[in-house]
Design an enzyme around this catalytic site. Structure first.
Site, PDB file in Angstrom:
ATOM      1  N   SER A 232      37.198  41.316  48.823  1.00 41.77           N
ATOM      2  CA  SER A 232      36.826  42.534  48.115  1.00 41.77           C
ATOM      3  C   SER A 232      36.692  43.712  49.079  1.00 41.77           C
ATOM      4  CB  SER A 232      35.526  42.261  47.346  1.00 41.77           C
ATOM      5  OG  SER A 232      35.322  43.197  46.320  1.00 41.77           O
ATOM      6  N   ASP A 459      42.026  40.327  38.097  1.00 38.74           N
ATOM      7  CA  ASP A 459      40.820  40.724  38.831  1.00 38.74           C
ATOM      8  C   ASP A 459      40.297  42.044  38.276  1.00 38.74           C
ATOM      9  OD1 ASP A 459      38.931  41.621  40.763  1.00 38.74           O
ATOM     10  OD2 ASP A 459      39.941  40.462  42.326  1.00 38.74           O
ATOM     11  N   HIS A 487      37.380  37.670  39.927  1.00 45.44           N
ATOM     12  CA  HIS A 487      37.403  38.448  41.151  1.00 45.44           C
ATOM     13  C   HIS A 487      37.639  37.558  42.364  1.00 45.44           C
ATOM     14  CE1 HIS A 487      36.680  41.631  43.901  1.00 45.44           C
ATOM     15  NE2 HIS A 487      35.431  41.342  44.186  1.00 45.44           N
TER      16      HIS A 487
END
Length: 517
Positions: A232, A459, A487
């Site tokens: 991320s 995502d 995610h």
């Protein structure tokens, strides 16, 4: 049709870009900053660093002391507060290490980051047994660190826990002058509190500084090259590192990528659409089961979620505690399980309670889980405050209320459920203390080793198109696609992803072009 409600929550971005919130669990640098123009390749064909390390010898040559901390080893490293003043003040970074389970097979240290910004990195090491394969844990000492300003490192501090409770629960009517003024007043309260309680550090928790810290960590861990797994926001941190230190890149995996070329509004817009699409995928899945509280078509189910948010904005829902579920808290509670399709059943239960029993207790629990709030009202870490601080340096405020109104309308049209709550993010950073000269732009890491970018097609927090874009920007980037919802991918997807990541990290094997898992 667009909804009539437009009430922004503080900060604009939907959530910290991290995998741990619900895992159920860039740049042209000016010549006067000490870096100068990007040098040409060295004699051995590798690209030299674009970041100066002059005057940093004491940091690069420090010796770490590792102490036992439960099943792990813990240490602290020292880094300069400001890389423009290497002889000035210093700060500390907290480290946690899980030693290789097979020392004879060990290939080195793997630095890991779970995202954020603001998420404590040492917590990812705590989850190593579930997140990382046996082969990876045998090959590496897995090392997590709290980036500067975060957690157990020298921290950012902005507001009291009670004030954070209030700020998390409030939303602002940005279609009225009074609402915009209230947002501006709270933004100034946060900025002033950060400056007063944090001091000079508040202007030095940007991602570029954190990436330079990582090169010091590489050196003190005894590694010539950095092997790294970032999720991320951690992909932006890793890509920034590769752009600064291409000659020090080993095997880097960037899972659930951010697109460093996007502005604050472009980032928020794409993310709003991502969560909107994830909500629709969830509703369709929910309606295929026996106990879904969302009736009718997928469009009908989405509208019922929108109605819940509208109701919570008008009349907050009671909970089993002395707190109420506002629209801002309901928003956080709904998006938290959207990070992981394995948590969708939790959202179903929470929505059923809220819609059919007018009880916001479960959604409040999920919102608190995202923010790291304990039942007693305390916040054991500073993840929300650090998130504000890093984002305001990485995305300096731009525009004015008139432009932000236009952008808010665009968000509302593109993402009718979540967009109305995600506007005016630039206002939070309008009076931010510290430097505001960061420039968004593509990161190329010219001369680096191959860099793996992993993107998940469904995502919501870091949409797949961001991974495609980052892999294209990086001179030596390549893309691995996971077809699924949720995610990030490694540690929560399938064996195909695990094999590709493990083979690349451990042995440097680049998979077939266009690998889709």
């Amino acid at each position: 049709m667009p909804r009539s409600l437009r009430t922004a929550v503080l900060g604009g971005l939907a959530a910290a870009l991290t995998l741990t919130s619900c895992a159920a669990e860039p740049l042209e640098r000016a010549a006067d900053d000490g870096t100068g123009p990007v040098p040409s390749a060295t004699a051995d064909g590798t690209a030299p660093s674009t970041a100066s390390t002059a005057g940093l010898e004491e940091y690069y040559e420090q010796q770490l002391t590792w102490d036992s901390c439960g099943d792990f080893e813990c240490s602290e490293a020292t880094v300069p507060l400001s890389y423009d003043e290497p002889d000035g003040e210093s700060i500390t970074l907290a480290l946690k290490r899980l030693p290789s389970s097979a020392p004879d097979a060990r290939v080195g240290s793997l630095l890991v980051n779970p995202g954020g910004p603001g998420t404590p990195g040492i917590e990812l090491v705590d989850a190593a047994a579930t997140m990382f394969s046996e082969d990876l844990r045998a090959a590496y000492d897995v090392v997590g660190f709290d980036p500067r300003g975060v957690g157990s490192s020298t921290p950012v501090d902005c507001v009291s826990d009670a004030e954070l409770d209030r700020l998390r629960s409030v939303e602002y009517d940005t279609e009225s002058q009074a609402g915009v003024a209230a947002y501006a007043a709270d933004a100034k309260l946060i900025a002033d509190g950060c400056a007063e309680n944090t001091g000079e550090l508040i202007g030095h928790v940007d991602t570029e500084s954190a990436a330079r810290d990582m090169d010091i960590l590489r050196a003190v861990l005894g590694e010539e090259k950095l092997d790294y797994l970032g999720y991320s926001y951690g992909t932006f941190l890793g890509a920034t590192y590769a752009d600064l230190f291409p000659q020090h890149t080993g095997n880097l995996v960037l899972d659930g990528a951010m697109d460093p070329s996007l502005s604050s509004h472009e980032t928020t817009l794409t993310q709003a659409v991502g969560f909107e699409e994830a909500l629709r995928a969830y509703v369709e899945d929910c309606q295929g089961g026996p106990d879904c509280p969302l009736t009718g078509s997928v469009d009908d189910g989405v509208r019922q979620v929108q109605t819940l948010l509208d109701v919570a904005a008008d009349t907050p829902l009671p909970t089993s505690s002395d707190r109420e579920l506002t629209a801002s808290l309901a928003f956080s509670g709904i998006i938290t399980p959207l990070y992981d399709s394995a948590s969708w059943f939790v959202l179903t239960s929470a929505l059923d309670q809220a819609i059919n029993a007018n009880d916001g207790s479960q959604l409040l629990f999920l919102a608190d889980l995202m923010a790291g709030r304990e039942d007693d009202g305390t916040y054991p870490d500073n993840s929300t405050e650090a998130n504000w601080a890093v984002n305001c340096l990485d995305f300096p405020s731009s525009g004015d209320p008139a432009l932000w109104q236009q952008q808010a309308a665009e968000l509302e049209t593109a993402a009718p459920t979540f967009g109305p709550l995600m506007g005016f993010g630039d206002m939070l950073c309008a009076d931010w203390p510290g430097k505001d000269d960061a420039e968004r732009g593509p990161l190329t890491a010219e001369g680096s080793a191959p860099i793996m970018v992993v993107g998940t097609t469904g995502d919501p927090a870091t949409p797949y198109e961001w991974s495609v874009s980052l892999a294209d920007q990086l001179e030596n980037g390549f893309l691995v696609t996971y077809e699924g919802e949720g995610h990030t991918a490694y540690g929560r997807s399938n064996d195909c992803v695990v094999r590709a990541v493990d083979d690349f990290l451990i042995d440097g094997v680049v998979p077939e072009d266009g690998l889709t898992c």
